[in-house]
Scaffold this motif. Sequence first.
Motif, mmCIF file in Angstrom:
data_model
loop_
_atom_site.group_PDB
_atom_site.id
_atom_site.type_symbol
_atom_site.label_atom_id
_atom_site.label_comp_id
_atom_site.label_asym_id
_atom_site.label_seq_id
_atom_site.Cartn_x
_atom_site.Cartn_y
_atom_site.Cartn_z
ATOM 1 N N GLU A 195 0.819 -1.223 0.000
ATOM 2 C CA GLU A 195 0.000 0.000 0.000
ATOM 3 C C GLU A 195 0.847 1.265 0.000
ATOM 4 O O GLU A 195 0.566 2.222 -0.702
ATOM 5 C CB GLU A 195 -0.898 0.027 1.250
ATOM 6 C CG GLU A 195 -2.054 -0.929 1.224
ATOM 7 C CD GLU A 195 -3.090 -0.551 0.186
ATOM 8 O OE1 GLU A 195 -3.701 0.532 0.330
ATOM 9 O OE2 GLU A 195 -3.283 -1.325 -0.766
ATOM 10 N N TYR A 196 1.873 1.273 0.853
ATOM 11 C CA TYR A 196 2.562 2.546 1.147
ATOM 12 C C TYR A 196 4.030 2.576 0.727
ATOM 13 O O TYR A 196 4.663 3.624 0.842
ATOM 14 C CB TYR A 196 2.484 2.835 2.655
ATOM 15 C CG TYR A 196 1.077 2.815 3.198
ATOM 16 C CD1 TYR A 196 0.101 3.667 2.691
ATOM 17 C CD2 TYR A 196 0.700 1.926 4.209
ATOM 18 C CE1 TYR A 196 -1.199 3.637 3.175
ATOM 19 C CE2 TYR A 196 -0.588 1.888 4.706
ATOM 20 C CZ TYR A 196 -1.535 2.740 4.184
ATOM 21 O OH TYR A 196 -2.813 2.715 4.662
ATOM 22 N N GLY A 197 4.549 1.437 0.279
ATOM 23 C CA GLY A 197 5.974 1.388 -0.029
ATOM 24 C C GLY A 197 6.789 1.163 1.232
ATOM 25 O O GLY A 197 6.253 1.132 2.342
ATOM 26 N N SER A 198 8.083 1.002 1.045
ATOM 27 C CA SER A 198 8.928 0.675 2.204
ATOM 28 C C SER A 198 9.686 1.882 2.744
ATOM 29 O O SER A 198 10.355 1.790 3.765
ATOM 30 C CB SER A 198 9.920 -0.432 1.835
ATOM 31 O OG SER A 198 10.671 -0.042 0.712
ATOM 32 N N LEU A 199 9.603 3.007 2.051
ATOM 33 C CA LEU A 199 10.333 4.191 2.515
ATOM 34 C C LEU A 199 9.344 5.229 3.034
ATOM 35 O O LEU A 199 8.877 6.087 2.292
ATOM 36 C CB LEU A 199 11.167 4.783 1.374
ATOM 37 C CG LEU A 199 12.329 3.923 0.894
ATOM 38 C CD1 LEU A 199 12.991 4.567 -0.312
ATOM 39 C CD2 LEU A 199 13.348 3.730 2.009
ATOM 40 N N ILE A 200 9.018 5.100 4.289
ATOM 41 C CA ILE A 200 8.071 6.038 4.884
ATOM 42 C C ILE A 200 8.828 6.931 5.847
ATOM 43 O O ILE A 200 9.584 6.462 6.695
ATOM 44 C CB ILE A 200 6.972 5.288 5.661
ATOM 45 C CG1 ILE A 200 6.174 4.429 4.698
ATOM 46 C CG2 ILE A 200 6.078 6.253 6.410
ATOM 47 C CD1 ILE A 200 5.186 3.515 5.393
ATOM 48 N N SER A 201 8.645 8.221 5.717
ATOM 49 C CA SER A 201 9.193 9.118 6.737
ATOM 50 C C SER A 201 8.203 10.253 6.936
ATOM 51 O O SER A 201 7.477 10.633 6.017
ATOM 52 C CB SER A 201 10.569 9.650 6.338
ATOM 53 O OG SER A 201 10.447 10.517 5.252
ATOM 54 N N PHE A 202 8.172 10.738 8.125
ATOM 55 C CA PHE A 202 7.217 11.783 8.456
ATOM 56 C C PHE A 202 7.900 13.126 8.676
ATOM 57 O O PHE A 202 7.372 14.159 8.324
ATOM 58 C CB PHE A 202 6.412 11.381 9.699
ATOM 59 C CG PHE A 202 5.650 10.098 9.505
ATOM 60 C CD1 PHE A 202 4.624 10.022 8.589
ATOM 61 C CD2 PHE A 202 5.968 8.967 10.233
ATOM 62 C CE1 PHE A 202 3.917 8.848 8.389
ATOM 63 C CE2 PHE A 202 5.271 7.779 10.055
ATOM 64 C CZ PHE A 202 4.244 7.719 9.128
#
Length: 229
Positions: A31-38
């Motif tokens: 759904e979101y990919g593996s590279l999530i940063s906020f």
Amino acid sequence: MYSESAQADSVSENDPVSEKLWEIRRRLTAEYGSLISFLNYGAPFELLIGVILSAQTTDIQVNAVTPKLFARFPDAAALAAAPRSEVEEIIKSTGFYRSKAAHIQGAAVALVRKYHSEVPQSMSELTSLPGVGRKSANVVRSHVFGLPAIIVDTHFGRVMRRLGIGRAKNADALERELLTIIPDELQTPLSMLVNKHGRVVCQARSPRCSACVLMDLCDYAKRELEPPA
Ligand code: SF4
């Protein structure tokens, strides 16, 4: 069942919880990919300051002020020596700006005096810094040092409890509980993926279960949405 063979190797067929965790990771990565940063950051110092500023506000608000803050005070020494009023003015829109200014400058002073202006690695060192709790320390430990970390914020905690993985309501207690359940290699990716899922689908007041890729794995959905037998 799982697409990643290295992961499948570590899943025990007799461990349904572990199997469920890997499956949640697989689906949420799709759904979101593996590279999530906020939070936006460059140096470890910037991430540390960002997580302190993120208390009681959104990452968007933090990302709006940090470019100006770090352009003006680019490292621990500069921030430690900055006029308090100027720091407060820059970070004002993040809320609680007086205490946050005291925290980030206190942390900067500690980095200069105790850690050669570097961000320390251990949980005890990090949580000794002003404004840094276990959640913030885990963000730094995972993102800066690549260490496994369960990052319990309001989104993560809510979604994990709804999924039926962990029960504790208190963040520290939930982290302790999950440390016994989630294997090291899943801790950071699940933290980020589940957090993201909580922000966009499994929202606090009205979870969008009918649009959720985890519906068949979710205790809340089974309890709330399925008709009684
Ligand atoms: S099925 Fe509903 S409650 Fe369960 S994780 Fe998805 S959105 Fe949240």
